[in-house]
Design a protein around this motif. Structure first.
Motif, PDB file in Angstrom:
ATOM      1  N   LYS A   7       0.845  -1.201   0.000  1.00 15.80           N
ATOM      2  CA  LYS A   7       0.000   0.000   0.000  1.00 15.80           C
ATOM      3  C   LYS A   7       0.879   1.250   0.000  1.00 15.80           C
ATOM      4  N   PHE A   8       0.584   2.171  -0.875  1.00 11.62           N
ATOM      5  CA  PHE A   8       1.338   3.426  -0.927  1.00 11.62           C
ATOM      6  C   PHE A   8       0.433   4.576  -0.516  1.00 11.62           C
ATOM      7  N   GLY A   9       0.833   5.271   0.546  1.00  5.92           N
ATOM      8  CA  GLY A   9       0.047   6.394   1.056  1.00  5.92           C
ATOM      9  C   GLY A   9       0.257   7.641   0.212  1.00  5.92           C
ATOM     10  N   GLY A  10      -0.451   8.703   0.589  1.00  5.65           N
ATOM     11  CA  GLY A  10      -0.484   9.931  -0.194  1.00  5.65           C
ATOM     12  C   GLY A  10       0.867  10.519  -0.564  1.00  5.65           C
ATOM     13  N   SER A 154      -7.316   3.827   3.267  1.00  7.43           N
ATOM     14  CA  SER A 154      -6.578   2.948   2.351  1.00  7.43           C
ATOM     15  C   SER A 154      -5.802   1.870   3.104  1.00  7.43           C
ATOM     16  N   ASP A 155      -5.398   2.176   4.333  1.00  8.67           N
ATOM     17  CA  ASP A 155      -4.723   1.154   5.154  1.00  8.67           C
ATOM     18  C   ASP A 155      -5.651  -0.043   5.337  1.00  8.67           C
ATOM     19  N   THR A 156      -6.921   0.272   5.577  1.00  8.58           N
ATOM     20  CA  THR A 156      -7.906  -0.785   5.806  1.00  8.58           C
ATOM     21  C   THR A 156      -8.173  -1.559   4.524  1.00  8.58           C
ATOM     22  N   THR A 157      -8.227  -0.843   3.393  1.00  6.04           N
ATOM     23  CA  THR A 157      -8.381  -1.549   2.119  1.00  6.04           C
ATOM     24  C   THR A 157      -7.241  -2.562   1.981  1.00  6.04           C
ATOM     25  N   ALA A 158      -6.031  -2.120   2.278  1.00  2.00           N
ATOM     26  CA  ALA A 158      -4.852  -2.978   2.099  1.00  2.00           C
ATOM     27  C   ALA A 158      -4.940  -4.235   2.955  1.00  2.00           C
ATOM     28  N   TYR A 173       3.533   1.284   2.875  1.00  2.00           N
ATOM     29  CA  TYR A 173       4.601   2.247   2.588  1.00  2.00           C
ATOM     30  C   TYR A 173       4.115   3.653   2.879  1.00  2.00           C
ATOM     31  N   THR A 174       4.902   4.382   3.703  1.00  3.53           N
ATOM     32  CA  THR A 174       4.488   5.728   4.070  1.00  3.53           C
ATOM     33  C   THR A 174       5.688   6.665   4.112  1.00  3.53           C
ATOM     34  N   ARG A 228       3.280  -4.759   8.047  1.00  8.71           N
ATOM     35  CA  ARG A 228       4.558  -4.069   8.224  1.00  8.71           C
ATOM     36  C   ARG A 228       4.397  -2.620   7.764  1.00  8.71           C
ATOM     37  N   VAL A 229       4.974  -1.696   8.528  1.00  8.76           N
ATOM     38  CA  VAL A 229       4.945  -0.277   8.147  1.00  8.76           C
ATOM     39  C   VAL A 229       6.362   0.121   7.779  1.00  8.76           C
ATOM     40  N   LEU A 230       6.561   0.687   6.603  1.00  7.12           N
ATOM     41  CA  LEU A 230       7.914   1.061   6.202  1.00  7.12           C
ATOM     42  C   LEU A 230       7.910   2.254   5.254  1.00  7.12           C
ATOM     43  N   SER A 231       9.100   2.787   5.042  1.00  7.33           N
ATOM     44  CA  SER A 231       9.203   4.009   4.236  1.00  7.33           C
ATOM     45  C   SER A 231       9.351   3.683   2.762  1.00  7.33           C
ATOM     46  N   SER A 232       8.673   4.476   1.933  1.00 10.23           N
ATOM     47  CA  SER A 232       8.836   4.282   0.490  1.00 10.23           C
ATOM     48  C   SER A 232      10.051   5.056  -0.006  1.00 10.23           C
ATOM     49  N   PHE A 233      10.732   5.770   0.900  1.00  9.76           N
ATOM     50  CA  PHE A 233      11.872   6.595   0.487  1.00  9.76           C
ATOM     51  C   PHE A 233      13.210   5.924   0.763  1.00  9.76           C
TER      52      PHE A 233
END
Ligand code: ADP
Ligand code: ASP
Ligand code: MG
Length: 412
Positions: A7-10, A154-158, A173-174, A228-233
């Motif tokens: 999942k990619f956040g805003g 969107s987190d919930t969709t994922a 990914y945030t 898992r929560v992680l950075s897209s950067f």
């Protein structure tokens, strides 16, 4: 093929470059042998803009039209992500919620997912499609109207897709590289956690830590999704980010795991209501019907059969709450002298499963706040959290002071 949900956040899809960067991540997982379901948010700022347009056009808007409008940001990013992947020769296509279809309740603006049939997407994977890009946040009701899952949905969709497809993992990914002891924007001393229990994450999320939507944590806990929560950067690595998991998987932890805040709260007081059986129902029934999310409630001591009733709710629901109360008064269901709204408050909470076995956390919290000269307006507690309502101007100070006092910068 094993399935992975990414999942990619805003902020991770904020512009075409970021979308290209995210697509590269997806390509890596395709190369690792996964069928990938990508859930995208709207470009950052887009949903806020849409919400603003709705409120400007109609302050007490029809929630069905709100959903039709605010869900549209995700449609754009889903299409763009699919196009970007196709440009990389990866077979991909986009899906809007109703096309899947993501079936939800008809509670517009805060709908719950009821079912995600896997048939359509699985058939495409079977035909050789490698990536299904799904617009997050949105679904469709049995009546055929577009719905949304609440802000951050969107987190919930994922997580719901990960559960429905039996995905190996759900990677969120945030713009931060994991879950921290508090919002890293408030204090540089915030410490990244390698693991956090579902229960603590659930409390932190519901108390305002917007890194994950509350409902997504609930679903992950219920369906045992590896979240898992992680950075897209940052560069990809297997140990990156924070794993949200069962308590048993965590060896050591602090009594207090984290500090959360909710900035835009309001405290409303009904002055002088009759203190009689049924009064709470007469007040909170209409508030609930009007869609007001009442949080804390305090009933004051009564004098000569009358009392004051205080409750808190999100600041942007004050108008709705006032209308519900004035309507209830006009109909004769309740009677009050005055309705006072304090829109300048916030909620600060400390959370930790260690509180089950340790006493004194509340006393310490109150002492810390008093040492900073911060007045507490309302208090609520549960087994693993303590929340206070305070003036918004002290929010940062309170979070920082509590983070220091409970030594959250140090691992337990
Ligand atoms: P996205 O657009 O990717 O969904 P969000 O803005 O919804 O991202 O959530 C990420 C943000 O959550 C971070 O930028 C951070 O400011 C905030 N946040 C609040 N509490 C925490 C926490 N305890 N750990 C990490 N981030 C947090
Ligand atoms: N775009 C929606 C929001 O801003 C959903 C999400 O990003 O999760 O709330
Ligand atoms: Mg979010």
């Amino acid at each position: 093929m094993p399935t992975l949900v990414m999942k990619f956040g805003g902020t991770s899809v904020a512009n075409l470059d970021r979308i290209a960067r995210a697509a590269k991540r997806v390509a890596l997982e395709v190369a690792n042998g996964y069928d990938v379901i990508v859930i995208v948010s709207a470009m950052s700022g887009k949903t806020n803009e849409l919400v603003g347009w709705v409120s400007e056009t109609s302050p007490l808007y029809d929630a069905r039209e709100y959903d039709a409008i605010v869900s549209s940001g995700e449609n754009v990013t889903a299409g763009l992500m699919a196009l970007r992947l196709q440009e990389m020769d990866i077979p991909a296509r986009s899906w809007q919620g109703w096309q899947v279809p993501v079936m939800t309740t008809d509670a517009h603006a805060s709908a719950r997912i009821e079912e995600i049939p896997t048939k359509n997407i699985t058939a495409k994977f079977d035909e050789g499609m490698k990536v299904a890009v799904v617009a997050g946040f949105q679904g469709v009701s049995a009546a055929g109207r577009i719905t949304t899952l609440g802000r951050g949905g969107s987190d919930t969709t994922a997580v719901a897709f990960a559960a429905a497809f039996g995905a190996e993992r759900c990677d969120i990914y945030t713009d931060v590289d994991g879950v921290y002891t508090t919002d890293p924007r408030i204090t540089s001393k915030a410490r990244k956690l390698d693991k956090i229990s579902f229960e603590e994450m659930l409390e932190l999320a519901s108390l305002g830590a917007k890194v994950l939507q509350t409902r997504s944590v609930e679903l992950a806990m219920r369906y045992k999704v590896r979240l898992r929560v992680l950075s897209s950067f940052e560069e990809p690595s297997d140990s990156a980010g924070t794993l949200v998991c069962d308590e048993e998987e965590i060896m050591e932890s602090n009594v207090v795991a984290g500090v959360a805040y909710s900035r835009d709260e309001a405290k409303m007081t009904l002055i002088s209501v009759a203190d009689r059986p049924g009064i709470a129902a007469a007040i909170f029934g209409p508030l609930s019907e009007a869609g007001v999310n009442v949080d804390m409630i305090v009933q004051n001591i009564s004098e000569e059969g009358r009392t004051d009733m205080t409750f808190s709710c999100p600041k942007d629901q004050v108008l709705r709450a006032e209308k519900a109360m004035q309507d209830a008064k006009a109909s004769g269901a309740i009677n009050f002298h005055d309705l006072v709204a304090d829109e300048g408050v916030c909620k600060v909470s400390v959370v930790g499963i260690g509180m089950r076995s340790h006493t004194g956390v509340a006393a310490k919290m109150f002492k810390v706040l008093s040492a900073e000269g911060i007045n507490i307006k309302v208090i609520t507690t549960s087994e693993i959290k303590i929340s206070v309502l305070i003036d918004r101007k002290y929010m940062e100070l309170a979070v920082q002071a509590l983070h220091d006092a409970f030594e959250l910068d140090k691992a337990g």
